[in-house]
Design a protein around this motif. Structure first.
Motif, PDB file in Angstrom:
ATOM      1  N   UNK B 147       0.822  -1.211   0.000  1.00  0.00           N
ATOM      2  CA  UNK B 147       0.000   0.000   0.000  1.00  0.00           C
ATOM      3  C   UNK B 147       0.855   1.259   0.000  1.00  0.00           C
ATOM      4  N   UNK B 258      -6.149  -8.122  -2.077  1.00  0.00           N
ATOM      5  CA  UNK B 258      -6.927  -7.497  -1.003  1.00  0.00           C
ATOM      6  C   UNK B 258      -6.460  -6.058  -0.780  1.00  0.00           C
ATOM      7  N   UNK B 259      -5.141  -5.885  -0.730  1.00  0.00           N
ATOM      8  CA  UNK B 259      -4.561  -4.571  -0.463  1.00  0.00           C
ATOM      9  C   UNK B 259      -4.661  -3.670  -1.691  1.00  0.00           C
ATOM     10  N   UNK B 262      -8.182  -2.463  -2.398  1.00  0.00           N
ATOM     11  CA  UNK B 262      -8.550  -1.468  -1.402  1.00  0.00           C
ATOM     12  C   UNK B 262      -7.956  -0.104  -1.756  1.00  0.00           C
ATOM     13  N   UNK B 263      -6.671  -0.113  -2.107  1.00  0.00           N
ATOM     14  CA  UNK B 263      -5.959   1.135  -2.375  1.00  0.00           C
ATOM     15  C   UNK B 263      -6.487   1.814  -3.642  1.00  0.00           C
ATOM     16  N   UNK B 273     -14.362  -9.106  -0.132  1.00  0.00           N
ATOM     17  CA  UNK B 273     -13.939  -9.778   1.089  1.00  0.00           C
ATOM     18  C   UNK B 273     -13.779  -8.781   2.227  1.00  0.00           C
ATOM     19  N   UNK B 274     -13.167  -7.646   1.898  1.00  0.00           N
ATOM     20  CA  UNK B 274     -12.915  -6.644   2.928  1.00  0.00           C
ATOM     21  C   UNK B 274     -14.225  -6.108   3.505  1.00  0.00           C
TER      22      UNK B 274
END
Lengths: 294, 319
Positions: B147, B258-259, B262-263, B273-274
């Motif tokens: 991130x 996932x990261x 999100x970013x 999922x988050x």
């Protein structure tokens, strides 16, 4: 019936081997630099607050978003915490959780791998298929699920990170155990009536120690990164406690408005310490002359 | 051992691993505080409501029977219903997975395409300045949280130099997403960076090991020179450990998604999922985990088969 068993490990030889390894390690400049960086960051985090004492509990809205200057060498954040003091506080958590979780993962992996490799047969097959299944589940996702159930404190964080990270080390130790268990001195000791616990505890584990120590160093580096990810995903410790990853993710928005001092220090600290542990791991591996790369 | 029996053996092993994963996922689902009933009906539900729900859903059956029923559902593709999104889990995953695959497969492919030649190039110049600089950069890339790296990329290539958008494509399908390639550049780069570091490092080591082998000396003595030797002979032999390891990077790539999602605000499975984790939507969480884990098992299986194909020394069936 128990028969006295002569000591089969040759101490003096081990000692020269060890001092040779130490000498090789100290000649590796990158690895020595890694040790210095880790010590320096640990000193900054744990001893720094004695010199630069700041209030990291109460927010101060008259002192928000100050750029670096007198009184606040690294400026202040959006709620008025001194950023240098925050870096020290965050370092305590990042380092402590990373190191403890890395060691815990290594301990779990060592026991699992040694038992599987030594037992062999169907026990080994079952234990290693469990490891395969575990490796297939991404650690970050598992961490998110666990934290949806329960908000961890520092100790909880260490335990969870340890529990999701022991799988790869267990493979390494199993491989090492497989070769060691068939060595003549272990077979001889077994033939003379030595038990399984003795075989594992006195011979196999001590001889795998270098592999274990090297893997542990890499585990710590990975655990420190994982702590940062956990904080980024919002599962880390709660404010006013923090860690480097938490500082970094809180500073993300600030970076767009030019407040670089909110992200550069924690970002650089994470990169430095992870690089340092990796360099130490490389140095140890070369010093012990273990095969395998990373 | 012949190819068919090797394949059957590996498939059986993979099946066992997948079964174990379903046990873990089933165990997680049932270790929730209050069980699934509490999750769906909420904290205000009365014991009577919970009992009625449990009877309706078969949750009052013995655990082994419940597990078998769960397996039966899985085989027919039924992963349950989302608690919050008013949709079936399999429907949600079918919608989001292709988009996540664009990012993970893109990152993985980029990492292999850059990491492998880079590692060999470094090995051919071992311990010279270029090799040391790349080793250093790789180490930093590996040590940078994705991130943070993504943020730096956005600042550099989206704010300062307006080359790429800072937000990933928002299209509803993989096809729509692929129609905006510029938006994919930064997310894929972010996902690939650490993997490039790892792959190039393994490749460098494997190449160095091979360069010390007798066959290389023989080929050199026979007059086979520099680049032909490297790309013709050494490449194939050095690929084995990297290919074997690439399978294990499937879960890493999904964890990275996932990261990255999100970013860059990319509506794929990672973001699904988050948000499911935020709302304790356990059927979605566990469905995603199951799909990703099975993808990993299949990935390692393919890596094993690829390894057996590439490396003549790997005797089929020996493992």
């Amino acid at each position: 019936m128990s028969v006295p068993i002569p000591e089969l490990t040759a101490d003096p030889a081990t000692r020269t081997e060890f001092s040779r390894a130490v000498r090789r390690f100290t000649r590796n400049r990158l690895a020595v630099a890694g040790v210095i960086v880790v010590l320096a960051l640990a000193a900054l985090s744990f001893l720094g607050p004695l010199v630069h004492s700041t209030d990291q509990v109460h927010t101060d809205l008259t002192q928000v978003n100050l750029s670096p200057g007198s009184g606040h060498p690294l400026g202040t954040d959006a709620v008025g915490f001194d950023q240098l003091g925050r870096l020290m506080l965050g370092g305590q958590l990042s380092l402590m959780v990373g190191v403890c979780a890395g060691i815990l993962a290594m301990l779990l992996g060592t026991v699992w791998g040694a038992v599987a490799g030594y037992a062999g047969g169907w026990v080994d097959t079952v234990m290693m298929r469990i490891v395969d299944a575990g490796i297939a589940i991404p650690a970050l996702l598992l961490l998110l699920i666990v934290s949806a159930i329960w908000t961890p404190g520092t100790l909880g964080l260490i335990v969870i990170l340890g529990l999701v990270s022991w799988l790869v080390p267990s493979r390494l130790v199993r491989a090492e155990t497989l070769t060691l268990a068939s060595r003549d001195y272990v077979l001889t000791m077994r033939a003379m009536g030595g038990g399984h616990t003795r075989a594992i505890g006195r011979h196999i584990l001590p001889n795998s120690l270098s592999t274990i120590v090297v893997a542990a160093t890499f585990q710590i580096a990975d655990a420190i990164l994982l702590v940062a990810y956990v904080s980024y995903l919002g599962l880390g410790v709660q404010s006013p406690d923090t860690d480097w990853g938490g500082m970094l993710s809180q500073g993300l928005d600030a970076a767009f408005s030019g407040r670089w001092w909110l992200i550069a220090p924690p970002g650089i600290a994470i990169i430095l310490v992870v690089c340092a542990f990796n360099a130490i791991g490389d140095g140890l591996r070369d010093a012990f002359e273990i095969g395998g790369r990373r | 051992m012949t190819w068919p029996s090797f394949l059957i053996r590996r498939l059986l092993q993979a099946l066992v691993v997948i079964l174990l994963i379903t046990v873990v996922v089933f165990g997680l689902l049932h270790s929730l505080p209050g069980g699934p009933a509490r999750g769906i009906l909420g904290a205000q539900a009365t014991p009577d409501q919970i009992a009625a729900f449990n009877a309706e859903q078969g949750l009052d059956q013995p655990v082994p029977a419940q597990y078998l029923a769960y397996l039966g559902d899985l085989v027919t593709g039924d992963l349950g219903e989302s608690y919050t999104l008013n949709s079936s889990v399999s429907g949600l995953i079918t919608e989001r997975l292709p988009k996540t695959l664009v990012i993970t497969a893109g990152s993985g492919l980029l990492a292999l395409l850059v990491g492998i030649p880079l590692g060999m190039w470094q090995a051919a110049r071992r311990n010279r300045l270029a090799d040391q600089v790349i080793t250093g950069v790789s180490m930093i890339a590996y040590s940078t949280p994705a991130f943070f790296l993504g943020l730096l990329l956005i600042i550099a290539f989206s704010l300062n130099l307006p080359w790429f958008p800072s937000q990933a494509p928002q299209g509803a399908s993989a096809g729509a997403v692929l129609a905006e390639p510029a938006g994919l550049v930064l997310p894929i780069l972010t996902g690939a960076a650490a993997m490039i570091a790892v792959f190039s490092r393994y490749m460098r080591g494997a190449t160095l090991d091979n360069l010390n082998q007798d066959y290389v000396r023989t080929a050199r003595a026979g007059g086979t020179g520099g680049s032909r030797l490297l790309w013709g002979h050494v490449l194939r032999n050095s690929l084995t450990p990297v290919v074997a390891m690439a399978g294990y990077y499937v879960p890493v790539a999904f964890g990275g998604a996932l990261v990255v999602e999100q970013l860059f605000n990319y509506p794929g499975m990672g973001l699904l999922f988050w948000s499911a984790a935020q709302s304790s939507d356990f059927p979605v969480l566990l469905g995603c985990i199951l799909v990703i884990s099975v993808a990993t098992v299949v990935g390692t299986l393919l890596a094993d088969i690829a390894q057996a194909l590439i490396d003549p020394r790997v005797k089929v069936g020996q493992s």
